[in-house]
Design an enzyme around this catalytic site. Structure first.
Site, PDB file in Angstrom:
ATOM      1  N   PRO A   1      41.050  42.026  39.357  1.00 22.13           N
ATOM      2  CA  PRO A   1      39.762  41.430  38.995  1.00 22.13           C
ATOM      3  C   PRO A   1      39.186  40.522  40.074  1.00 22.13           C
ATOM      4  O   PRO A   1      37.972  40.325  40.142  1.00 22.13           O
ATOM      5  CB  PRO A   1      40.093  40.625  37.727  1.00 22.13           C
ATOM      6  CG  PRO A   1      41.317  41.251  37.175  1.00 22.13           C
ATOM      7  CD  PRO A   1      42.098  41.723  38.361  1.00 22.13           C
TER       8      PRO A   1
ATOM      9  N   GLN B   1      44.949  41.151  32.636  1.00 21.56           N
ATOM     10  CA  GLN B   1      46.138  40.825  33.410  1.00 21.56           C
ATOM     11  C   GLN B   1      47.253  40.328  32.484  1.00 21.56           C
ATOM     12  O   GLN B   1      47.020  40.051  31.318  1.00 21.56           O
ATOM     13  CB  GLN B   1      45.803  39.739  34.444  1.00 21.56           C
ATOM     14  CG  GLN B   1      45.129  38.512  33.860  1.00 21.56           C
ATOM     15  CD  GLN B   1      44.090  37.915  34.783  1.00 21.56           C
ATOM     16  OE1 GLN B   1      44.154  38.077  35.990  1.00 21.56           O
ATOM     17  NE2 GLN B   1      43.131  37.223  34.227  1.00 21.56           N
TER      18      GLN B   1
ATOM     19  N   ASP C   1      31.920  37.966  34.192  1.00 20.34           N
ATOM     20  CA  ASP C   1      32.342  38.381  35.522  1.00 20.34           C
ATOM     21  C   ASP C   1      31.647  37.498  36.559  1.00 20.34           C
ATOM     22  O   ASP C   1      30.415  37.380  36.556  1.00 20.34           O
ATOM     23  CB  ASP C   1      31.975  39.847  35.740  1.00 20.34           C
ATOM     24  CG  ASP C   1      32.432  40.363  37.084  1.00 20.34           C
ATOM     25  OD1 ASP C   1      31.740  40.082  38.089  1.00 20.34           O
ATOM     26  OD2 ASP C   1      33.478  41.034  37.142  1.00 20.34           O
ATOM     27  N   GLY C   2      32.426  36.877  37.437  1.00 21.48           N
ATOM     28  CA  GLY C   2      31.863  35.948  38.407  1.00 21.48           C
ATOM     29  C   GLY C   2      30.853  36.588  39.345  1.00 21.48           C
ATOM     30  O   GLY C   2      29.851  35.968  39.708  1.00 21.48           O
TER      31      GLY C   2
ATOM     32  N   ASP D   1      37.309  29.589  42.981  1.00 22.03           N
ATOM     33  CA  ASP D   1      38.721  29.405  42.632  1.00 22.03           C
ATOM     34  C   ASP D   1      39.245  30.733  42.113  1.00 22.03           C
ATOM     35  O   ASP D   1      39.574  30.891  40.945  1.00 22.03           O
ATOM     36  CB  ASP D   1      38.839  28.295  41.571  1.00 22.03           C
ATOM     37  CG  ASP D   1      40.277  28.019  41.176  1.00 22.03           C
ATOM     38  OD1 ASP D   1      41.191  28.478  41.893  1.00 22.03           O
ATOM     39  OD2 ASP D   1      40.489  27.358  40.141  1.00 22.03           O
TER      40      ASP D   1
ATOM     41  N   ASP E   1      42.254  27.637  34.044  1.00 22.34           N
ATOM     42  CA  ASP E   1      43.161  26.609  33.538  1.00 22.34           C
ATOM     43  C   ASP E   1      42.481  25.265  33.364  1.00 22.34           C
ATOM     44  O   ASP E   1      43.033  24.361  32.731  1.00 22.34           O
ATOM     45  CB  ASP E   1      44.375  26.464  34.467  1.00 22.34           C
ATOM     46  CG  ASP E   1      43.975  26.133  35.900  1.00 22.34           C
ATOM     47  OD1 ASP E   1      43.543  24.982  36.152  1.00 22.34           O
ATOM     48  OD2 ASP E   1      44.090  27.018  36.765  1.00 22.34           O
TER      49      ASP E   1
ATOM     50  N   THR F   1      41.563  34.420  42.132  1.00 18.52           N
ATOM     51  CA  THR F   1      42.886  34.955  42.390  1.00 18.52           C
ATOM     52  C   THR F   1      42.851  35.649  43.752  1.00 18.52           C
ATOM     53  O   THR F   1      41.820  35.675  44.436  1.00 18.52           O
ATOM     54  CB  THR F   1      43.282  35.954  41.299  1.00 18.52           C
ATOM     55  OG1 THR F   1      42.297  37.005  41.254  1.00 18.52           O
ATOM     56  CG2 THR F   1      43.345  35.284  39.941  1.00 18.52           C
ATOM     57  N   ASP F   2      43.979  36.222  44.167  1.00 19.31           N
ATOM     58  CA  ASP F   2      43.992  36.956  45.432  1.00 19.31           C
ATOM     59  C   ASP F   2      43.121  38.209  45.319  1.00 19.31           C
ATOM     60  O   ASP F   2      42.811  38.655  44.204  1.00 19.31           O
ATOM     61  CB  ASP F   2      45.434  37.326  45.789  1.00 19.31           C
ATOM     62  CG  ASP F   2      46.247  36.100  46.184  1.00 19.31           C
ATOM     63  OD1 ASP F   2      46.021  35.589  47.288  1.00 19.31           O
ATOM     64  OD2 ASP F   2      47.084  35.646  45.379  1.00 19.31           O
TER      65      ASP F   2
ATOM     66  N   GLU G   1      34.490  32.069  34.069  1.00 16.75           N
ATOM     67  CA  GLU G   1      35.842  32.641  34.012  1.00 16.75           C
ATOM     68  C   GLU G   1      35.760  34.008  33.329  1.00 16.75           C
ATOM     69  O   GLU G   1      35.138  34.143  32.276  1.00 16.75           O
ATOM     70  CB  GLU G   1      36.771  31.702  33.241  1.00 16.75           C
ATOM     71  CG  GLU G   1      38.094  32.293  32.816  1.00 16.75           C
ATOM     72  CD  GLU G   1      38.948  32.774  33.984  1.00 16.75           C
ATOM     73  OE1 GLU G   1      39.435  33.926  33.922  1.00 16.75           O
ATOM     74  OE2 GLU G   1      39.117  32.005  34.965  1.00 16.75           O
TER      75      GLU G   1
END
Length: 284
Positions: A166, A34, A141-142, A159, A89, A161-162, A109
């Site tokens: 990914p 990304q 990869d989660g 937690d 983060d 992303t939309d 992550e």
């Protein structure tokens, strides 16, 4: 540079957008997953975006992080092992590690680049969490990790992303099923499920999966200014009665934890589960 060029416009939704002034671009680089940007804004401080979609800000991150950690950890009451999927983060890890009773946090992550530049450009979010010996950082990869983990987690926090790029795989029935198996008895799964006024299908899809997996499946709300379009829905799934913990018990646990917060209180915790009809109608 013209004034128009000083604004970043987030176009996450088809018919609605928000713009944030980029007073100073601090970081702009594309990884294999990304495009990452960090820029300075006069209201929100440093802002992190992935593919021009706001992920977190120095100014209002505390709301999101407090509500996705303190609510399940204090509702559970005996949380020792926490799994975080995403959260590169470090803010979510830091909030979980604020609980001295938490013995181990695994953070998965997918993008090592997010972690490395967050350490440099957003250290105020992690506040040393990456150096805490209780943290196990896994770059993977989660979805793969969730499928293969031995589990035993008291609290699992998604937690993500939309559900585009990914992050899309983290919203599937298979993923939630694997997450359920990774929970210890009495464990709690919480997720970010977007802004229901703008992303209602996202909440409905998650809740349909949760209701097939958990005895108690619902969501709770938190209002985060840069997640625009109304309050954000945070998914909640458990086989325990942790959502029914009395206010006075939460107050005692919160006092014992000794954590300083800017959004979370036990009363906010309880009230967050009171849903307006337009949100409750999205839950099958």
């Amino acid at each position: 540079m013209s004034d128009q060029e000083n604004w970043l416009t987030e176009k996450l939704h088809d018919h609605y957008a928000q713009s944030l002034r980029t007073d100073e671009m601090l970081y702009d680089s594309k990884t294999k997953h990304q495009r990452l940007k960090v820029f300075q804004n006069g209201t929100f401080g440093r802002i992190l975006t992935l593919d021009d979609v706001v992920q977190t800000t120095e100014g209002d991150n505390f709301i999101y992080h407090e509500m996705l950690t303190h609510v399940p950890i204090l509702a559970h009451g005996a949380t020792k092992r926490v799994l975080i999927v995403g959260g590169g983060d470090g803010g979510m890890a830091r909030a979980a590690l604020d609980h001295k009773t938490v013995e181990h946090v695994t953070m998965v992550e997918i993008d090592a680049g997010v972690v490395e530049f967050s350490k440099e450009y957003l250290p105020m979010l992690s506040r040393g969490a990456f150096d805490d010996p209780r943290l196990n950082l896994v770059i993977a990869d989660g979805a793969d990790f969730m499928r293969d983990t031995d589990g035993g987690f008291d609290v699992i926090i998604i937690d993500s992303t939309d559900p585009i790029g990914p992050g899309e795989v983290l919203f599937t029935d298979h993923f939630y099923g694997h997450a359920k198996k990774a929970l210890a008895p009495g464990g709690i799964l919480v997720t970010q499920n977007g802004v229901p006024f703008m992303q209602g299908d996202e909440l409905t899809g998650t809740m349909r999966a949760f209701q097939s997996l958990f005895a108690d499946a619902t969501c709770y709300l938190a209002t985060i200014p840069t997640y625009a379009g109304g309050p954000m829905a945070l998914g909640w799934g458990t086989d325990s009665d942790a959502r029914q913990v009395p206010l006075e018990v939460l107050e005692a646990r919160f006092a014992e934890a000794g954590i300083e917060t800017n959004y979370y209180t036990p009363a906010v915790h309880k009230g967050a589960f009171a849903l307006p009809p337009y949100v409750s109608r999205l839950i099958p």
